[in-house]
Design a protein around this motif. Structure first.
Motif, mmCIF file in Angstrom:
data_model
loop_
_atom_site.group_PDB
_atom_site.id
_atom_site.type_symbol
_atom_site.label_atom_id
_atom_site.label_comp_id
_atom_site.label_asym_id
_atom_site.label_seq_id
_atom_site.Cartn_x
_atom_site.Cartn_y
_atom_site.Cartn_z
ATOM 1 N N GLU A 42 -3.792 10.302 0.706
ATOM 2 C CA GLU A 42 -4.439 10.847 -0.484
ATOM 3 C C GLU A 42 -5.500 9.918 -1.049
ATOM 4 O O GLU A 42 -6.451 10.367 -1.673
ATOM 5 N N ARG A 43 -5.327 8.608 -0.839
ATOM 6 C CA ARG A 43 -6.275 7.647 -1.391
ATOM 7 C C ARG A 43 -6.163 6.335 -0.626
ATOM 8 O O ARG A 43 -5.079 5.927 -0.234
ATOM 9 N N VAL A 44 -7.292 5.666 -0.446
ATOM 10 C CA VAL A 44 -7.338 4.340 0.170
ATOM 11 C C VAL A 44 -7.961 3.386 -0.843
ATOM 12 O O VAL A 44 -9.050 3.641 -1.357
ATOM 13 N N THR A 45 -7.254 2.301 -1.156
ATOM 14 C CA THR A 45 -7.746 1.309 -2.102
ATOM 15 C C THR A 45 -7.802 -0.047 -1.400
ATOM 16 O O THR A 45 -6.816 -0.474 -0.816
ATOM 17 N N LEU A 53 -2.593 2.398 0.879
ATOM 18 C CA LEU A 53 -2.723 3.815 1.208
ATOM 19 C C LEU A 53 -1.741 4.595 0.351
ATOM 20 O O LEU A 53 -0.527 4.365 0.434
ATOM 21 N N ALA A 54 -2.247 5.465 -0.486
ATOM 22 C CA ALA A 54 -1.388 6.367 -1.239
ATOM 23 C C ALA A 54 -1.212 7.595 -0.350
ATOM 24 O O ALA A 54 -2.186 8.274 -0.014
ATOM 25 N N THR A 55 0.016 7.847 0.088
ATOM 26 C CA THR A 55 0.267 8.966 0.992
ATOM 27 C C THR A 55 1.255 9.939 0.361
ATOM 28 O O THR A 55 1.945 9.617 -0.610
ATOM 29 N N ASP A 64 3.666 4.832 -1.067
ATOM 30 C CA ASP A 64 2.585 3.855 -0.913
ATOM 31 C C ASP A 64 2.818 3.015 0.327
ATOM 32 O O ASP A 64 3.953 2.656 0.642
ATOM 33 N N GLU A 77 -8.915 7.914 6.739
ATOM 34 C CA GLU A 77 -9.673 8.484 5.633
ATOM 35 C C GLU A 77 -8.789 9.386 4.786
ATOM 36 O O GLU A 77 -7.727 9.829 5.238
ATOM 37 N N ARG A 78 -9.255 9.675 3.593
ATOM 38 C CA ARG A 78 -8.554 10.608 2.716
ATOM 39 C C ARG A 78 -8.405 11.948 3.433
ATOM 40 O O ARG A 78 -9.345 12.445 4.040
#
Length: 93
Positions: A42-45, A53-55, A64, A77-78
């Motif tokens: 969902e998001r890569v920080t 990685l928020a998955t 996470d 990627e997202r």
């Protein structure tokens, strides 16, 4: 909630339901279907030498993942589907 099955040494004495805590730095990213769980990124920080990685697992639970930002590794990627491998001793029930 994620629909995956993990073996846990304490599972013989644990209650039927509970919460599973997984250390985010003890997860590794694999191809979908090749790990213990499957998830969507969902998001890569970027956090200096780490990537967060928020998955979201297939069953809807958020998870996470923290991986080292080695520069040579492909960064999902997202929206990408990934497999997650849980390292030995990384989970507690």
């Amino acid at each position: 909630p994620g629909g995956g099955h993990l073996s846990c040494p304490a599972s013989a004495t644990a209650p039927e339901s509970g919460h599973l805590a997984i250390r985010p730095e003890r997860l590794s990213v694999t191809a979908p279907g090749a790990g213990d769980l499957d998830a969507t990124v969902e998001r890569v920080t970027y956090l200096c030498s780490n990537l967060r990685l928020a998955t979201r697992l297939d069953g809807g639970a958020a998870l996470d993942v923290r991986v080292q930002n080695s520069g040579g590794a492909a960064v999902p990627e997202r929206g990408a589907r990934v497999g997650l491998r849980v390292g030995e001793g990384a989970a507690r029930l």
